[in-house]
Design a protein around this motif. Structure first.
Motif, mmCIF file in Angstrom:
data_model
loop_
_atom_site.group_PDB
_atom_site.id
_atom_site.type_symbol
_atom_site.label_atom_id
_atom_site.label_comp_id
_atom_site.label_asym_id
_atom_site.label_seq_id
_atom_site.Cartn_x
_atom_site.Cartn_y
_atom_site.Cartn_z
ATOM 1 N N ASN A 7 -21.487 -98.917 -11.798
ATOM 2 C CA ASN A 7 -21.479 -97.696 -12.611
ATOM 3 C C ASN A 7 -21.816 -98.114 -14.040
ATOM 4 O O ASN A 7 -20.956 -98.550 -14.796
ATOM 5 N N THR A 8 -23.076 -97.981 -14.407
ATOM 6 C CA THR A 8 -23.520 -98.467 -15.717
ATOM 7 C C THR A 8 -22.893 -97.674 -16.859
ATOM 8 O O THR A 8 -22.706 -98.220 -17.956
ATOM 9 N N VAL A 9 -22.558 -96.404 -16.603
ATOM 10 C CA VAL A 9 -21.878 -95.618 -17.646
ATOM 11 C C VAL A 9 -20.502 -96.207 -17.905
ATOM 12 O O VAL A 9 -20.093 -96.402 -19.061
ATOM 13 N N LEU A 10 -19.769 -96.515 -16.859
ATOM 14 C CA LEU A 10 -18.431 -97.086 -16.999
ATOM 15 C C LEU A 10 -18.486 -98.415 -17.751
ATOM 16 O O LEU A 10 -17.660 -98.676 -18.643
ATOM 17 N N VAL A 11 -19.453 -99.249 -17.423
ATOM 18 C CA VAL A 11 -19.573 -100.541 -18.106
ATOM 19 C C VAL A 11 -19.849 -100.337 -19.590
ATOM 20 O O VAL A 11 -19.276 -101.027 -20.444
ATOM 21 N N GLU A 12 -20.711 -99.377 -19.913
ATOM 22 C CA GLU A 12 -21.009 -99.106 -21.320
ATOM 23 C C GLU A 12 -19.779 -98.573 -22.054
ATOM 24 O O GLU A 12 -19.519 -98.946 -23.205
#
Length: 206
Positions: free
Chosen positions: A21-26
């Motif tokens: 989940n790239t949003v979560l990582v950001e």
């Protein structure tokens, strides 16, 4: 579907799944820059990312918001919390997600008005995570100095990966649990939702 993992492998597996989940990582990376005391990214954005990956969906699908908890017992004013929220709006600007920031040291001041039951003051963010309506939701992650992930999961992660929702009758009332689980099951119909214990069962177990 990965439902049975040795406990010592669960945190690494969780990290591997969450990084999809790239949003979560950001959000994690930007949250670390806020340097909030005792912070965690927690609740739906964490366990729902796992549910999405386990069921073959896009990792961020259907995640309403990203809950960022911190604990500052030195100033319980709304003005202090609002200053952090406003700073967060700038930090998280441009992300395709809403980040909800809350000081868990203040929860006892408003919880009863909202949910109808009193909440004793927490002594830290982990205590707040402990009180979620379902044990399956009791997971938090954060980035520590050097980029190391800290995972807090007092009930383990087997239920999260196994799509089992188990009640946690320590604070939130039954109605909150049942409303949440009805909404989740509509979105993830493969969930196994365990019933809220009866008063008799709760009394016997106390």
């Amino acid at each position: 579907m990965v439902t049975r993992l040795p406990s010592d492998e669960q945190p690494d597996r969780l990290r591997e799944v969450l990084t999809r989940n790239t949003v979560l990582v950001e959000v994690l990376e930007r949250a670390a820059g806020l340097r909030l005391p005792d912070w965690y990214l927690t609740a739906g954005c964490v366990f729902q990312t796992v549910w999405n990956v386990v069921t073959g969906r896009p990792p961020a699908e259907g995640i309403k918001d990203y809950d960022l908890f911190y604990f500052d017992g030195g100033d319980l004013s709304w003005e202090a919390e609002d200053a952090v929220i406003r700073a967060g709006r700038e930090v998280f600007a441009g992300l395709p997600a809403e980040v909800e920031i809350r000081n868990e040291a203040r929860v006892h001041l408003w919880y009863e008005d909202r949910f109808g039951v009193p909440c004793a003051p927490y002594d830290g963010t982990e205590a707040a995570i402990d009180s979620f309506a379902a044990t399956t939701c009791c997971v938090g992650v954060r980035l520590e100095p050097g980029g190391r992930w800290r995972v807090y999961a007092p009930h383990g992660l087997s239920d999260v990966f196994g799509l089992v929702v188990r009640p946690n009758p320590v604070l939130a009332p039954r109605a909150v649990y049942e409303a949440k689980t009805a909404r989740w099951r509509a979105q993830w119909p493969g969930l196994t939702v365990l019933p809220w214990p009866s008063e008799a069962a709760t009394t016997l177990g106390s």
